[in-house]
Write an enzyme that holds these catalytic residues in place. Structure first.
Site, short mmCIF file in Angstrom:
data_model
loop_
_atom_site.label_atom_id
_atom_site.label_comp_id
_atom_site.label_asym_id
_atom_site.label_seq_id
_atom_site.Cartn_x
_atom_site.Cartn_y
_atom_site.Cartn_z
N ASN A 83 -4.22 -1.76 19.35
CA ASN A 83 -5.23 -1.94 18.31
C ASN A 83 -5.69 -0.61 17.75
OD1 ASN A 83 -4.94 -4.56 19.07
ND2 ASN A 83 -6.88 -4.70 20.18
N HIS A 100 -0.79 2.68 18.39
CA HIS A 100 -0.50 2.59 16.95
C HIS A 100 -1.51 3.34 16.09
CE1 HIS A 100 2.01 -1.32 17.76
NE2 HIS A 100 2.75 -0.23 17.87
N CYS A 108 -3.33 13.07 5.34
CA CYS A 108 -2.89 13.42 3.99
C CYS A 108 -1.37 13.30 3.87
CB CYS A 108 -3.33 14.85 3.67
SG CYS A 108 -2.81 15.33 2.02
C1 BJW Z 1 -5.54 -14.24 21.81
C2 BJW Z 1 -6.78 -14.60 21.25
C3 BJW Z 1 -7.90 -14.66 22.12
C4 BJW Z 1 -5.30 -14.60 19.67
N1 BJW Z 1 -7.74 -14.36 23.42
N2 BJW Z 1 -5.41 -13.96 23.08
C5 BJW Z 1 13.62 -3.26 19.13
C6 BJW Z 1 13.23 -2.14 19.84
C7 BJW Z 1 12.42 -1.17 19.25
C8 BJW Z 1 11.99 -1.31 17.93
C9 BJW Z 1 12.38 -2.44 17.23
C10 BJW Z 1 13.18 -3.39 17.81
N3 BJW Z 1 13.41 -4.34 16.89
C11 BJW Z 1 12.75 -4.00 15.77
C12 BJW Z 1 12.11 -2.84 15.94
C13 BJW Z 1 11.30 -2.15 14.93
C14 BJW Z 1 9.86 -2.57 14.87
C15 BJW Z 1 9.57 -3.90 15.53
O1 BJW Z 1 9.16 -4.01 16.66
N4 BJW Z 1 9.76 -4.98 14.79
C16 BJW Z 1 9.51 -6.34 15.32
C17 BJW Z 1 8.76 -7.14 14.28
C18 BJW Z 1 10.81 -6.92 15.74
N5 BJW Z 1 9.07 -1.54 15.50
C19 BJW Z 1 8.71 -0.43 14.86
O2 BJW Z 1 9.05 -0.22 13.71
C20 BJW Z 1 7.87 0.56 15.61
N6 BJW Z 1 8.45 1.84 15.56
C21 BJW Z 1 9.65 2.09 16.09
O3 BJW Z 1 10.31 1.26 16.66
O4 BJW Z 1 10.02 3.39 15.94
C22 BJW Z 1 11.32 3.73 16.41
C23 BJW Z 1 12.14 4.16 15.25
C24 BJW Z 1 11.60 4.32 14.01
C25 BJW Z 1 12.38 4.74 12.96
C26 BJW Z 1 13.71 4.97 13.17
C27 BJW Z 1 14.25 4.79 14.43
C28 BJW Z 1 13.45 4.38 15.47
C29 BJW Z 1 6.50 0.70 14.99
C30 BJW Z 1 5.70 -0.55 15.08
C31 BJW Z 1 4.38 -0.37 14.36
C32 BJW Z 1 3.52 -1.63 14.37
N7 BJW Z 1 2.40 -1.43 13.54
C33 BJW Z 1 1.37 -2.47 13.43
C34 BJW Z 1 0.34 -2.02 12.38
C35 BJW Z 1 -0.54 -0.92 12.94
C36 BJW Z 1 -1.55 -0.44 11.98
C37 BJW Z 1 -2.52 -1.53 11.59
O5 BJW Z 1 -3.18 -2.14 12.44
O6 BJW Z 1 -2.63 -1.76 10.40
O7 BJW Z 1 0.75 -2.66 14.68
S1 BJW Z 1 2.04 -4.08 13.03
C38 BJW Z 1 0.91 -4.97 14.06
O8 BJW Z 1 1.62 -5.59 15.16
C39 BJW Z 1 0.01 -3.90 14.69
C40 BJW Z 1 -0.15 -4.42 16.08
O9 BJW Z 1 -0.58 -3.39 16.95
C41 BJW Z 1 1.22 -4.96 16.38
C42 BJW Z 1 1.24 -5.92 17.53
O10 BJW Z 1 0.52 -7.07 17.23
P1 BJW Z 1 -0.27 -7.81 18.40
O11 BJW Z 1 -1.33 -6.95 18.93
O12 BJW Z 1 0.68 -8.38 19.36
O13 BJW Z 1 -1.03 -8.94 17.55
P2 BJW Z 1 -0.49 -10.36 17.00
O14 BJW Z 1 -1.38 -10.73 15.88
O15 BJW Z 1 0.95 -10.34 16.74
O16 BJW Z 1 -0.72 -11.36 18.20
C43 BJW Z 1 -2.02 -11.71 18.62
C44 BJW Z 1 -1.91 -12.32 20.00
O17 BJW Z 1 -3.21 -12.58 20.50
C45 BJW Z 1 -1.16 -13.67 20.01
O18 BJW Z 1 -0.31 -13.70 21.14
C46 BJW Z 1 -2.30 -14.70 20.18
O19 BJW Z 1 -1.89 -15.85 20.89
C47 BJW Z 1 -3.30 -13.90 20.98
N8 BJW Z 1 -4.70 -14.29 20.81
N9 BJW Z 1 -6.66 -14.87 19.94
C48 BJW Z 1 -6.54 -14.07 23.89
N10 BJW Z 1 -9.16 -15.04 21.66
ZN ZN Z 2 -3.86 17.34 1.76
#
Ligand code: BJW
Ligand code: ZN
Length: 221
Positions: A83, A100, A108
């Site tokens: 988060n 993240h 910038c």
């Molecule tokens: C509750 C609840 C309650 C609800 N109580 N529970 C394989 C290996 C490695 C990388 C990849 C791969 N395949 C693809 C990739 C690339 C990609 C990726 O993972 N894509 C997938 C979609 C497949 N990853 C990346 O690009 C990452 N970088 C990377 O891999 O770099 C290596 C590289 C780069 C370039 C070239 C070569 C290599 C970067 C990922 C960045 C993610 N960014 C975000 C935005 C951050 C900024 C912002 O907030 O605006 O991060 S996206 C978004 O998703 C945010 C979150 O941190 C992240 C995860 O989400 P999270 O926390 O799981 O939330 P939700 O909404 O998905 O789920 C909520 C959960 O809560 C649910 O389970 C509900 O059930 C539960 N819940 N209420 C308890 N009350």
């Molecule tokens: Zn600047």
């Protein structure tokens, strides 16, 4: 400990996946949280972040954030959060690894200078006081690498822990979700707290279903 958006849900911060917010539900994070979206339409991306900054500024940490802060007083806990909202820190958690980045840091796009900026709303889109270039949120978007120092600390904690507690993450985004696999491979037990099973549930020894704000306080009676 690995937390995700679900831990902040009961503070009123919408999650990324499965939410039904009328204004933004038609966008998926894979569309807005990308360098390409920002290059194409920085105003749109900044409107999304400004809206979220407003919600977060008005929100308070909930019982789940508070429970983790108390747990840190009682055990050796490394908290890795996906988060960007800063609610763990506001609840009193220390040394939080912001995997993240932070929504309160602006970077910038010209001179790479980073500053804490808690203005809500921001002048849209905000510009750098030093060089005039566009500022972006200091967060990690899809396709961008995790800061190597942050990755190193998180990987060391995951590979060296006895117990990994996973809270409120869909386990769909890598490399964050891979931390659970590393912990498990290194022999750690895994507890998961979530409303429903997700991408890392198969790695969990125990799954606690429900709102984290109701279930997590059970860890610190
Ligand atoms: C509750 C609840 C309650 C609800 N109580 N529970 C394989 C290996 C490695 C990388 C990849 C791969 N395949 C693809 C990739 C690339 C990609 C990726 O993972 N894509 C997938 C979609 C497949 N990853 C990346 O690009 C990452 N970088 C990377 O891999 O770099 C290596 C590289 C780069 C370039 C070239 C070569 C290599 C970067 C990922 C960045 C993610 N960014 C975000 C935005 C951050 C900024 C912002 O907030 O605006 O991060 S996206 C978004 O998703 C945010 C979150 O941190 C992240 C995860 O989400 P999270 O926390 O799981 O939330 P939700 O909404 O998905 O789920 C909520 C959960 O809560 C649910 O389970 C509900 O059930 C539960 N819940 N209420 C308890 N009350
Ligand atoms: Zn600047």
């Amino acid at each position: 400990m690995l937390s995700g958006a679900g831990i902040s849900a009961s503070s009123g911060i919408p999650t990324f996946r499965g939410g039904e917010d009328a204004l933004w539900s038609r966008y998926r994070p894979e569309e807005l949280a990308t360098p390409q979206a920002f290059a194409r339409d920085p105003e749109l991306v900044w409107r999304w972040y400004d809206w979220r900054r407003g919600l977060i500024a008005a929100a308070a940490p909930n019982a789940a954030h508070l429970a983790l802060a108390v747990l840190q007083d009682r055990a050796r806990v490394t908290l890795v959060t996906q988060n960007v909202d800063g609610l763990h820190q506001r609840a009193g958690s220390r040394d939080v690894i912001e995997f993240h980045g932070s929504i309160w840091t602006l970077r910038c796009t010209g001179c790479a200078r980073e500053d804490l900026d808690e203005r809500v709303p921001l002048p849209e889109p905000p510009r750098c006081g030093a060089c005039g270039a566009l500022l972006r949120p200091g967060v990690v978007w899809f396709g961008e690498g995790i800061d190597p120092a942050v990755m190193g600390r998180a990987a060391a904690a995951a590979g060296g822990c006895d117990l990994m507690v996973v809270v409120g993450t869909a386990g769909a985004v890598y490399p964050a979700a891979g931390l659970v696999t590393s912990a498990r491979r290194s022999g750690a037990r895994v507890l998961e707290f979530n409303l429903e099973p997700g991408g890392v549930t198969h790695l969990a020894d125990l799954f606690f279903a429900g709102d984290a704000a109701a279930t997590l306080p059970g860890l610190v009676p």
